[in-house]
Structure formats: C-alpha cells, structure tokens
Design an enzyme around this catalytic site. Structure first.
Site, PDB file in Angstrom:
ATOM      1  N   HIS A 137       0.929  -1.325   0.081  1.00 47.79           N
ATOM      2  CA  HIS A 137      -0.062   0.100   0.026  1.00 47.79           C
ATOM      3  C   HIS A 137       0.776   1.145  -0.012  1.00 47.79           C
ATOM      4  CE1 HIS A 137      -3.050  -2.707   1.894  1.00 47.79           C
ATOM      5  NE2 HIS A 137      -3.339  -2.812   0.624  1.00 47.79           N
ATOM      6  N   GLU A 148       1.923   4.053   2.985  1.00 51.23           N
ATOM      7  CA  GLU A 148       2.290   3.293   4.442  1.00 51.23           C
ATOM      8  C   GLU A 148       3.914   3.220   4.370  1.00 51.23           C
ATOM      9  OE1 GLU A 148       0.151  -0.619   4.457  1.00 51.23           O
ATOM     10  OE2 GLU A 148      -1.635   0.513   4.479  1.00 51.23           O
ATOM     11  N   HIS A 170       3.418  -3.222   6.898  1.00 47.08           N
ATOM     12  CA  HIS A 170       2.510  -2.002   6.509  1.00 47.08           C
ATOM     13  C   HIS A 170       2.299  -1.048   7.630  1.00 47.08           C
ATOM     14  CE1 HIS A 170       0.285  -4.258   3.062  1.00 47.08           C
ATOM     15  NE2 HIS A 170       1.186  -5.252   3.657  1.00 47.08           N
ATOM     16  N   GLU A 181       1.559  -4.781  10.842  1.00 43.28           N
ATOM     17  CA  GLU A 181       1.131  -3.438  10.996  1.00 43.28           C
ATOM     18  C   GLU A 181       1.848  -2.594  12.126  1.00 43.28           C
ATOM     19  OE1 GLU A 181      -1.300  -2.388   9.020  1.00 43.28           O
ATOM     20  OE2 GLU A 181      -2.267  -4.205   8.263  1.00 43.28           O
TER      21      GLU A 181
END
Length: 342
Positions: free
Chosen positions: A63, A66, A155, A219
């Site tokens: 993504h 990010e 991410h 994350e």
C-alpha cells in the site's frame, strides 16, 4: 571503496521516476553481495551461504502510503552498505508500488493486497505488480528448504488501534506459526498477533500457502508521509529485524504478544449496510456479548462473544467484499514447535 549501486539511497532512487533503474551488482568489502533487479527490488546475499541460511523477504509499500517500513528498510540497507549491519541471512527487499507512494495513495486502481490468489481479476496496474511479485517470490525461494523461508510484509494501519503494532498470521495448509516466528514478534515488541482462520489473498498468505514460508502481515503504527513517521515507537521492531538479518540474538528483553483468533469475517451482502460506530473507530474496539454494532439488510450485526473486537472495519466495501474481521483473545500453546489454540 566500491561505488554504490544507488545515486542517493535505495528508497530515494526507487521513488525517483526521472532516473532509469538498471539491474546491477555490487560486492562489499566484507563479501556481502547486493543485486539490484529492478526499481524497488534488492537482493542481499551473505558471504557464506549454506542450505541452513535463512531466506527472508522483507516487503513494504504494497500500500503506497504506508511509508514507515520504507524508511526503516532504507536505513538498514544504508547500514548494510557501510558494513555496520551484519548480514547472515539472504534477504530480498521490496518496495512494491512506488507509483502509488508518489501519489500519496494506498493504491491507484485496485487494492494490491487482495490480488495474490489464483482468481481471475480485471487488468489493472496493481494486477501487473502482483504478477511480478509472485515471480520474484518464486525465483527467490527456488532451491531453498521450506524451513528457511520467511516473509515479513510490512504495513501501517490506516486507522488508530488499541495495539499500536500488530501482526496477522495467514491460515494455510503448511505449518507457518513456528516458535521462532512468535519469538521474533515478542522480541520486536509487537503488541498482538491475529491468527487467521481461513485463506485470504494477501502477499504474505501467498508466500505461506505456496512456499511454506513463515509469513506475517505486520501493521507498524499509522499511515504518514515519508519524513513524518514516528520511528522511535518502532525501535524494538527495528532491532529485531536487524537481528534476524544478522542471525544474532536480541540483547533487549522480549514482551509477549497478545494472541487473537479470528472468530468470523463479516462480508457485506446488501446495499443497505452500515456500522453504528464512526469511521475512525480504533482497531480492536470490543463489544459485550449481544451488543448490536451495525446491520446488513434487515439483519443486525452483533457481538457473538464477550469482548469480541472489530479489526479492519470498512462500511464502504463493495457487496461481496470483507467489511470487517471479528476477533477474540485466545490462549495458545505449542505442539511440535507450532503455535496452536483449541
């Protein structure tokens, strides 16, 4: 001193679309070899490589907005070049979607991290990238033992979270939840790990499912632009990633991560679909048993377990797409070196 592969740095060159990036190789004075394959793809090979050497994919930018992992990776590669960062694992560093990063966008046409299954997809820029990444993974893992394969797909969350850092462990037909992998999470002070209960179409799932890699979607904090990330909050992760690359033991104390199981996936079935909470609700917000938090058509969405929590909610997904994951804390144990739960 050997001339660098980069005009400025791996990240800066990757994002500079005004320069061509041609395949190139460099051998450092310590015998470590760098192989630049294309824009955003760099292999690092230790001087001594054996059948027991770890083969680690470290990907980021799937993504494009990010960016914290990109900055961490760039710093590690600079330290590899200078000789400061020891290299004992063979690594493939990937910045996946530079065009999306330059647009400060999660993606341009389609969510790249939903394109790693074998289903038919409409041709998009992201589908072409996914196809390229699949080939890179295949080639990198060729002639390696499954137990040496790792893939950390890095991410940042697009919303606040009760856990600043957390990981998602894909569900596959292979044993991909080793004690070594969970020990890495503990060493990295990753606050929680979410144990998926069904196959997905993410990049980390692809490597785990097809190559038996110890793979995670990680994350790391919140979305921010390059230069605006609070990397101090990721110090333990940075140290642990460096230890993984150096195949060395941590000198700092571990913190056990909380384990969650996915209790169910909420898929949007009707046009009349909504949650009762705001779009900015935190990941891992929990509900009491029976609490209604939304509706899908005339069916109420309610918590089926006490302290059932919501992760990745998105009321705007298309019909048939995942609108949220519901998760519950779970007690785990090891069987034959693999993390399991009842």
């Amino acid at each position: 001193m050997t001339k660098s592969l980069f005009r400025q740095s791996f990240l800066t060159d990757t994002l500079d679309v005004h320069i061509d990036v041609a395949p190139a190789e460099q051998v450092l004075s310590n015998g470590v070899k760098l192989k630049l394959y294309q824009r955003g793809v760099l292999e690092v090979i230790p001087e001594e490589y054996t059948q027991e050497t770890k083969n680690v994919i470290i990907s980021c930018g799937v993504h494009g907005d990010e960016t914290a992992p990109m900055e961490l990776v760039d710093s590690i590669i600079k330290d590899i070049e200078s000789g400061f960062q020891k290299v004992e694992a063979r690594c493939l560093f990937i910045i996946a979607h530079p065009e999306s990063t330059l647009a400060h966008s999660r993606f341009l046409e389609e969510n790249l991290n939903r394109l790693f299954d074998e289903k038919e997809h409409e041709p998009t820029k992201e589908l072409a990238i996914a196809d390229t990444l699949k080939l890179l993974v295949r080639d990198f893992y060729q002639d390696t033992a499954a137990e040496t394969r790792w893939h950390l797909d890095l991410h940042c969350a697009i919303r606040a979270s009760k856990h600043y850092t957390f990981a998602v462990s894909p569900k596959t037909r292979h044993p991909v939840r080793s004690k070594a992998l969970i020990d890495f999470l503990d060493s990295a002070h990753i606050e929680a790990v979410l144990l998926s209960n069904s196959p997905t179409s993410t990049f980390s799932w692809f490597s785990a499912e097809n190559y038996g890699a110890q793979a995670l979607t990680m994350e790391l904090g919140r979305v921010a632009r390059i230069g605006e990330n609070d990397l101090d909050k990721l110090t333990a992760f940075d140290l642990s990633l460096r230890n993984l690359i150096a195949e060395s033991k941590a000198e700092h104390l571990s913190k056990p991560c909380i384990k969650y199981r996915v209790s169910r996936t909420i898929v949007r079935l009707h046009e009349d679909f909504d949650f009762m909470f705001d779009d900015n609700v935190e990941n891992f917000t929990s509900f009491v048993h029976g609490e209604v938090f939304g509706h899908d058509g005339d069916k109420p969405l309610m918590a089926k377990n006490d302290n059932e929590a919501v992760v990745f909610p998105n009321r705007h997904v298309a019909i048939g797409q995942r609108a949220a994951l519901m998760v519950c804390e779970v007690k785990t144990r090891y069987e034959d070196g693999e993390l399991v739960y009842d």
